[in-house]
Design a protein around this motif. Structure first.
Motif, short mmCIF file in Angstrom:
data_model
loop_
_atom_site.label_atom_id
_atom_site.label_comp_id
_atom_site.label_asym_id
_atom_site.label_seq_id
_atom_site.Cartn_x
_atom_site.Cartn_y
_atom_site.Cartn_z
N MET A 1 12.40 14.56 -62.73
CA MET A 1 13.70 13.72 -62.91
C MET A 1 14.73 14.15 -64.24
SD MET A 1 12.00 9.82 -62.35
CE MET A 1 13.51 9.21 -62.88
N ASN A 2 14.08 14.85 -65.32
CA ASN A 2 14.66 15.56 -66.47
C ASN A 2 15.78 14.46 -66.85
OD1 ASN A 2 13.46 17.86 -66.34
ND2 ASN A 2 14.59 18.38 -64.41
N GLU A 3 15.32 13.30 -66.79
CA GLU A 3 16.02 12.30 -67.67
C GLU A 3 16.05 12.16 -69.14
OE1 GLU A 3 17.77 9.46 -63.95
OE2 GLU A 3 16.26 8.68 -65.18
N VAL A 4 14.92 12.83 -69.56
CA VAL A 4 14.60 12.66 -70.95
C VAL A 4 14.42 14.47 -71.42
CG1 VAL A 4 12.84 12.36 -72.65
CG2 VAL A 4 13.42 10.56 -70.99
N GLN A 5 15.25 14.82 -72.22
CA GLN A 5 15.18 16.16 -72.55
C GLN A 5 14.66 16.35 -74.05
OE1 GLN A 5 19.16 17.20 -72.08
NE2 GLN A 5 19.26 16.97 -70.04
N CYS A 6 13.81 17.23 -74.22
CA CYS A 6 13.07 17.58 -75.72
C CYS A 6 13.25 19.06 -75.86
CB CYS A 6 11.89 17.30 -75.61
SG CYS A 6 10.75 17.35 -77.13
N GLU A 7 14.08 19.07 -76.97
CA GLU A 7 14.22 20.68 -77.63
C GLU A 7 13.68 20.68 -79.06
OE1 GLU A 7 18.48 21.18 -77.46
OE2 GLU A 7 18.52 21.26 -75.26
N ILE A 8 12.79 21.85 -79.41
CA ILE A 8 12.44 21.85 -80.72
C ILE A 8 12.81 23.14 -81.41
CG2 ILE A 8 9.98 22.16 -81.72
CD1 ILE A 8 8.77 20.64 -79.59
N SER A 9 13.24 22.86 -82.44
CA SER A 9 13.67 24.06 -83.56
C SER A 9 13.56 23.66 -84.84
CB SER A 9 15.19 24.14 -83.03
OG SER A 9 15.67 25.36 -84.02
N ASP A 10 13.00 24.61 -85.55
CA ASP A 10 12.92 24.66 -86.94
C ASP A 10 12.13 23.46 -87.51
OD1 ASP A 10 14.38 27.06 -87.54
OD2 ASP A 10 16.23 25.81 -87.32
N GLY A 11 10.98 23.06 -86.71
CA GLY A 11 10.23 21.79 -86.99
C GLY A 11 10.63 20.57 -86.60
N VAL A 12 11.74 20.59 -86.12
CA VAL A 12 12.29 19.24 -85.40
C VAL A 12 12.59 19.22 -84.12
CG1 VAL A 12 14.39 17.74 -85.68
CG2 VAL A 12 13.47 18.77 -87.66
N ALA A 13 12.08 18.03 -83.52
CA ALA A 13 12.39 17.91 -82.02
C ALA A 13 13.51 16.95 -81.85
CB ALA A 13 11.20 17.14 -81.34
N VAL A 14 14.46 17.43 -80.82
CA VAL A 14 15.47 16.25 -80.57
C VAL A 14 15.36 15.93 -79.22
CG1 VAL A 14 17.96 16.07 -80.24
CG2 VAL A 14 17.16 17.81 -82.02
N VAL A 15 14.95 14.63 -78.95
CA VAL A 15 14.46 13.96 -77.83
C VAL A 15 15.83 13.20 -77.24
CG1 VAL A 15 13.13 12.20 -76.43
CG2 VAL A 15 12.30 13.73 -78.33
N THR A 16 16.40 13.58 -76.15
CA THR A 16 17.55 13.09 -75.58
C THR A 16 17.40 12.15 -74.14
OG1 THR A 16 18.69 14.98 -76.48
CG2 THR A 16 20.06 13.23 -74.91
N LEU A 17 17.93 11.00 -74.14
CA LEU A 17 17.95 10.15 -73.21
C LEU A 17 19.20 10.48 -72.38
CD1 LEU A 17 17.39 6.63 -74.58
CD2 LEU A 17 15.65 8.31 -73.84
N ALA A 18 18.85 11.03 -70.83
CA ALA A 18 19.80 12.03 -70.45
C ALA A 18 20.40 11.27 -69.10
CB ALA A 18 19.40 13.20 -70.25
N ALA A 19 20.60 10.05 -69.21
CA ALA A 19 20.89 9.40 -68.09
C ALA A 19 22.29 8.67 -67.99
CB ALA A 19 19.92 8.45 -67.54
N PRO A 20 23.37 9.39 -68.57
CA PRO A 20 24.88 8.87 -69.15
C PRO A 20 25.27 8.02 -67.89
CG PRO A 20 24.87 11.05 -68.60
CD PRO A 20 23.60 10.79 -68.56
#
Length: 249
Positions: A1-20
């Motif tokens: 479904m990919n309605e939650v995206q997770c990107e990890i960089s420099d020790g920090v994860a960014v979790v995005t709710l992606a159902a605008p």
């Protein structure tokens, strides 16, 4: 479904709710994706902090109306119970992450979305963000530990005003009440959250031990001072030894 995206960089994860298209309202599938994202974060040793954000200028409009409609048909039905448990489980999963968590809140955070905000360790909010309990206005009792989450962040009066009496607050008021650490301009929310998270991202091992101690001591329920001393003793001794071992011979 990919309605939650997770990107990890420099020790920090960014979790995005992606159902605008539905202002990131939580479905059962989306809740499962959110839990999976934090499973991934916790399985790695190189993440010290996670920022949770919404896409499209909204944080989260609450539980998807379809989930609520299905549950209202027969609230004691096994499927309805599983669906509600899935939503609640996603809040708990965020709150139990090994990494420290920050909510970067723009636009509305309503009902279940507000629970998700309050499940994090720290909140950075837009000045014009809208934090709305929302349960009273649709004739539904709060769920997901709503009163507990509000009370532990801002005390009894704020929990009563927002959760019981249904008072809507903006980001400025949230920061005044202690429901958020800082209220900033909308365009700056995520940058500020990432800057703060980055400090823990530089040392994930220490960040995770500090996060565990913080939650044990701060609660709920909060611990007494003497218990707090013991909670901190072991991790602090570990950090002393690690620091000594890192020094050049």
């Amino acid at each position: 479904m990919n309605e939650v995206q997770c990107e990890i960089s420099d020790g920090v994860a960014v979790v995005t709710l992606a159902a605008p298209q539905r202002r990131n309202a939580l479905t059962v599938g989306m809740a499962a994706e959110l839990m999976a994202a934090f499973d991934e974060i916790d399985a790695r040793d190189d993440v010290g902090a996670a920022v949770v954000r919404g896409s499209g200028g909204s944080f989260c409009a609450g539980a998807d109306l379809g989930v609520l409609a299905d549950a209202s048909q027969d609230p004691l039905d096994d499927d309805a119970q599983r669906d509600i448990d899935a939503l609640y489980g996603s809040f708990l999963r965020v709150g139990r992450s090994r990494a420290a968590t920050i909510a970067a809140v723009r636009g509305p955070a309503v009902g279940a979305g507000m629970n998700l905000v309050m499940a994090t360790d720290l909140r950075i909010v837009a000045r014009d963000a809208r934090l709305i309990s929302g349960f009273l206005r649709i004739g539904v009792h709060p769920g997901g530990g709503h009163f507990t989450l509000l009370t532990r962040a801002a005390g009894r009066d704020a929990a009563a005003a927002v959760g019981l009496f249904g008072q809507e607050i903006d980001g400025e008021r949230a920061a005044e009440l202690g429901l958020a650490w800082q209220a900033v301009e909308d365009a700056d929310v995520e940058a500020v959250a990432l800057q703060i998270a980055g400090r823990l991202g530089k040392d994930p091992a220490l960040a995770r031990r500090m996060t565990a101690s913080f939650r044990r001591e701060a609660g709920p329920p909060a611990t007494s001072w003497d218990v707090g001393l013991e909670v901190e003793r072991g991790p602090q001794m570990w950090s002393f030894r690690r620091r000594a071992q890192a020094r050049p011979a």
